[in-house]
Design a protein around this motif. Structure first.
Motif, PDB file in Angstrom:
ATOM      1  N   LEU A  57       0.831  -1.207   0.000  1.00  0.00           N
ATOM      2  CA  LEU A  57       0.000   0.000   0.000  1.00  0.00           C
ATOM      3  C   LEU A  57       0.862   1.253   0.000  1.00  0.00           C
ATOM      4  O   LEU A  57       0.524   2.257  -0.647  1.00  0.00           O
ATOM      5  CB  LEU A  57      -0.910   0.006   1.232  1.00  0.00           C
ATOM      6  CG  LEU A  57      -2.029  -1.044   1.269  1.00  0.00           C
ATOM      7  CD1 LEU A  57      -2.759  -1.000   2.609  1.00  0.00           C
ATOM      8  CD2 LEU A  57      -3.018  -0.826   0.128  1.00  0.00           C
ATOM      9  N   VAL A  58       1.995   1.190   0.707  1.00  0.00           N
ATOM     10  CA  VAL A  58       2.896   2.343   0.780  1.00  0.00           C
ATOM     11  C   VAL A  58       3.532   2.626  -0.576  1.00  0.00           C
ATOM     12  O   VAL A  58       3.531   3.766  -1.052  1.00  0.00           O
ATOM     13  CB  VAL A  58       3.976   2.110   1.856  1.00  0.00           C
ATOM     14  CG1 VAL A  58       5.102   3.143   1.733  1.00  0.00           C
ATOM     15  CG2 VAL A  58       3.353   2.175   3.247  1.00  0.00           C
ATOM     16  N   TYR A 120      14.645  12.249  -2.954  1.00  0.00           N
ATOM     17  CA  TYR A 120      14.034  12.929  -1.827  1.00  0.00           C
ATOM     18  C   TYR A 120      12.510  12.772  -1.869  1.00  0.00           C
ATOM     19  O   TYR A 120      11.871  12.480  -0.849  1.00  0.00           O
ATOM     20  CB  TYR A 120      14.401  14.412  -1.827  1.00  0.00           C
ATOM     21  CG  TYR A 120      13.708  15.200  -0.744  1.00  0.00           C
ATOM     22  CD1 TYR A 120      14.144  15.154   0.575  1.00  0.00           C
ATOM     23  CD2 TYR A 120      12.588  15.983  -1.049  1.00  0.00           C
ATOM     24  CE1 TYR A 120      13.490  15.862   1.568  1.00  0.00           C
ATOM     25  CE2 TYR A 120      11.935  16.696  -0.057  1.00  0.00           C
ATOM     26  CZ  TYR A 120      12.388  16.627   1.246  1.00  0.00           C
ATOM     27  OH  TYR A 120      11.741  17.314   2.221  1.00  0.00           O
ATOM     28  N   LYS A 121      11.918  12.968  -3.053  1.00  0.00           N
ATOM     29  CA  LYS A 121      10.458  12.838  -3.178  1.00  0.00           C
ATOM     30  C   LYS A 121       9.997  11.420  -2.857  1.00  0.00           C
ATOM     31  O   LYS A 121       8.991  11.218  -2.180  1.00  0.00           O
ATOM     32  CB  LYS A 121      10.034  13.226  -4.600  1.00  0.00           C
ATOM     33  CG  LYS A 121      10.148  14.714  -4.898  1.00  0.00           C
ATOM     34  CD  LYS A 121       9.753  15.005  -6.337  1.00  0.00           C
ATOM     35  CE  LYS A 121       9.910  16.493  -6.641  1.00  0.00           C
ATOM     36  NZ  LYS A 121       9.563  16.804  -8.060  1.00  0.00           N
ATOM     37  N   GLU A 122      10.745  10.446  -3.377  1.00  0.00           N
ATOM     38  CA  GLU A 122      10.371   9.053  -3.145  1.00  0.00           C
ATOM     39  C   GLU A 122      10.429   8.707  -1.656  1.00  0.00           C
ATOM     40  O   GLU A 122       9.481   8.145  -1.097  1.00  0.00           O
ATOM     41  CB  GLU A 122      11.301   8.133  -3.928  1.00  0.00           C
ATOM     42  CG  GLU A 122      10.959   6.642  -3.790  1.00  0.00           C
ATOM     43  CD  GLU A 122      11.926   5.784  -4.565  1.00  0.00           C
ATOM     44  OE1 GLU A 122      11.508   5.184  -5.561  1.00  0.00           O
ATOM     45  OE2 GLU A 122      13.113   5.720  -4.157  1.00  0.00           O
ATOM     46  N   THR A 123      11.542   9.067  -1.014  1.00  0.00           N
ATOM     47  CA  THR A 123      11.686   8.754   0.409  1.00  0.00           C
ATOM     48  C   THR A 123      10.657   9.497   1.256  1.00  0.00           C
ATOM     49  O   THR A 123      10.130   8.951   2.225  1.00  0.00           O
ATOM     50  CB  THR A 123      13.099   9.098   0.897  1.00  0.00           C
ATOM     51  OG1 THR A 123      13.383  10.477   0.610  1.00  0.00           O
ATOM     52  CG2 THR A 123      14.146   8.237   0.217  1.00  0.00           C
ATOM     53  N   SER A 124      10.362  10.729   0.883  1.00  0.00           N
ATOM     54  CA  SER A 124       9.387  11.520   1.638  1.00  0.00           C
ATOM     55  C   SER A 124       8.010  10.888   1.572  1.00  0.00           C
ATOM     56  O   SER A 124       7.312  10.760   2.584  1.00  0.00           O
ATOM     57  CB  SER A 124       9.327  12.957   1.117  1.00  0.00           C
ATOM     58  OG  SER A 124      10.534  13.636   1.355  1.00  0.00           O
ATOM     59  N   HIS A 125       7.597  10.474   0.360  1.00  0.00           N
ATOM     60  CA  HIS A 125       6.277   9.876   0.188  1.00  0.00           C
ATOM     61  C   HIS A 125       6.136   8.584   0.989  1.00  0.00           C
ATOM     62  O   HIS A 125       5.134   8.360   1.683  1.00  0.00           O
ATOM     63  CB  HIS A 125       6.022   9.601  -1.296  1.00  0.00           C
ATOM     64  CG  HIS A 125       5.793  10.846  -2.091  1.00  0.00           C
ATOM     65  ND1 HIS A 125       6.010  10.921  -3.458  1.00  0.00           N
ATOM     66  CD2 HIS A 125       5.366  12.082  -1.725  1.00  0.00           C
ATOM     67  CE1 HIS A 125       5.736  12.133  -3.882  1.00  0.00           C
ATOM     68  NE2 HIS A 125       5.346  12.851  -2.853  1.00  0.00           N
ATOM     69  N   TYR A 126       7.146   7.744   0.912  1.00  0.00           N
ATOM     70  CA  TYR A 126       7.094   6.470   1.619  1.00  0.00           C
ATOM     71  C   TYR A 126       7.095   6.682   3.130  1.00  0.00           C
ATOM     72  O   TYR A 126       6.317   6.053   3.873  1.00  0.00           O
ATOM     73  CB  TYR A 126       8.258   5.575   1.213  1.00  0.00           C
ATOM     74  CG  TYR A 126       8.199   5.100  -0.227  1.00  0.00           C
ATOM     75  CD1 TYR A 126       7.015   5.140  -0.945  1.00  0.00           C
ATOM     76  CD2 TYR A 126       9.335   4.605  -0.873  1.00  0.00           C
ATOM     77  CE1 TYR A 126       6.956   4.700  -2.263  1.00  0.00           C
ATOM     78  CE2 TYR A 126       9.287   4.171  -2.190  1.00  0.00           C
ATOM     79  CZ  TYR A 126       8.089   4.224  -2.879  1.00  0.00           C
ATOM     80  OH  TYR A 126       8.034   3.798  -4.187  1.00  0.00           O
ATOM     81  N   ASN A 127       7.971   7.564   3.597  1.00  0.00           N
ATOM     82  CA  ASN A 127       8.047   7.821   5.033  1.00  0.00           C
ATOM     83  C   ASN A 127       6.767   8.450   5.568  1.00  0.00           C
ATOM     84  O   ASN A 127       6.320   8.137   6.667  1.00  0.00           O
ATOM     85  CB  ASN A 127       9.232   8.735   5.355  1.00  0.00           C
ATOM     86  CG  ASN A 127      10.521   7.954   5.570  1.00  0.00           C
ATOM     87  OD1 ASN A 127      10.488   6.832   6.062  1.00  0.00           O
ATOM     88  ND2 ASN A 127      11.640   8.535   5.207  1.00  0.00           N
TER      89      ASN A 127
END
Length: 289
Positions: A57-58, A120-127
């Motif tokens: 889901l993440v 940065y965008k990818e890690t931010s969204h997942y976190n």
């Protein structure tokens, strides 16, 4: 670790490599792994299935589903009173294992030199989604626990003042245990409400089971007598213990016309219940046991 099954899509990569993901997750959450079967038995929660569902889901960025999943998990976890420390360790392990697999995915896909903005965008969204799950889980957990405590408190309050209707006009309030200030307030609120709701004409309050009543409770008890009298109900007090009477004398407490006292509940029932001779003999036999 065994060889990864390569895929061009992160969702498929996690699906194809689920056994490796679970192996890595269990190695990371060392304190939880021994509790997996126990948690499954207690709350019918499959931690491994739930972990895999969460990461899918993440990575699919399904925010609503993540929040819904968190609420359901929080309720189940609270319902069965399962240890929060295990949940925290499990979520930490899920986050770390997910990042490990994202790294392997990038390596196998030749994306090890991502632009910093994209990374940065990818890690931010997942976190953000994992943090949203954690937040939703604990809000749901706390809300369920608060509601449970509230329901239990209401049950305790009802049991603290169990008014028993005997006839349409007469009710009994048998009290046991210790009456402190808090319980005295609960009893006052419940009694006044029930006197009005049931239109009680005579309330027999049996105190033979009261072991102790502190000074503040005695003062509040007198206020209750005033309230019952103001509502037009006759109050009969039975079973006063000598030690409680002594405390009342020290406080210069007098019932006056607020209440009638009887030595025993049996005597009060004989005086205030309209019974025929056969019923009276039956009651005498009952109380003589």
């Amino acid at each position: 670790m065994s060889k990864f099954i390569q895929s061009n899509d992160i969702h498929e990569f996690l699906v194809h490599n689920r056994p490796l993901f679970e192996e890595s997750l269990l190695n990371e959450a060392v304190n939880v792994r021994d509790k997996i079967n126990e948690i499954h038995l207690i709350g019918n929660i499959n931690l491994l299935d739930n972990a895999h569902n969460l990461v899918l889901l993440v990575v699919d960025q399904k925010e609503e589903e993540v929040n819904s999943f968190a609420r359901k998990e929080g309720i189940v976890w609270a319902k069965y009173s399962m240890t929060l420390s295990f949940k925290l360790e499990w979520l930490r392990a899920i986050r770390k294992t997910l990042w490990e697999f994202l790294f392997h995915f990038d390596v196998l896909s030749g994306k090890t030199e991502k632009l910093s903005d994209d990374f940065y965008k990818e890690t931010s969204h997942y976190n953000e989604l994992i943090d949203s799950f954690i937040n939703g889980f604990f809000i749901s957990y706390s809300k369920y626990k608060d509601e449970l405590i509230d329901r239990q408190q209401k049950l305790v309050n009802n049991l603290s003042a169990p008014i028993i209707p005997i006839t349409p006009d007469v009710s009994i309030l048998p009290l046991i245990g210790t009456i402190d200030t808090n319980r005295a307030n609960v009893i006052e609120e419940k009694v006044l409400f029930e006197v009005g709701r049931l239109r009680i004409q005579t309330l027999i309050m049996d105190l033979s089971g009261i072991a102790e009543m502190d000074n503040e409770a005695i003062k509040l008890f007198l206020k209750l007598l005033d309230g019952v009298s103001m509502m037009g109900s006759k109050l009969v007090i039975t079973g006063l213990r000598p030690e409680i009477v002594r405390n009342m004398i020290k406080l210069d407490v007098e019932f006056g016309t607020k209440a009638t006292t009887k030595a025993t509940l049996q005597k009060a029932l004989q005086d205030y219940l309209p019974v025929d001779k056969s019923s009276k003999e039956s009651n005498n036999h009952l109380f003589s046991r």
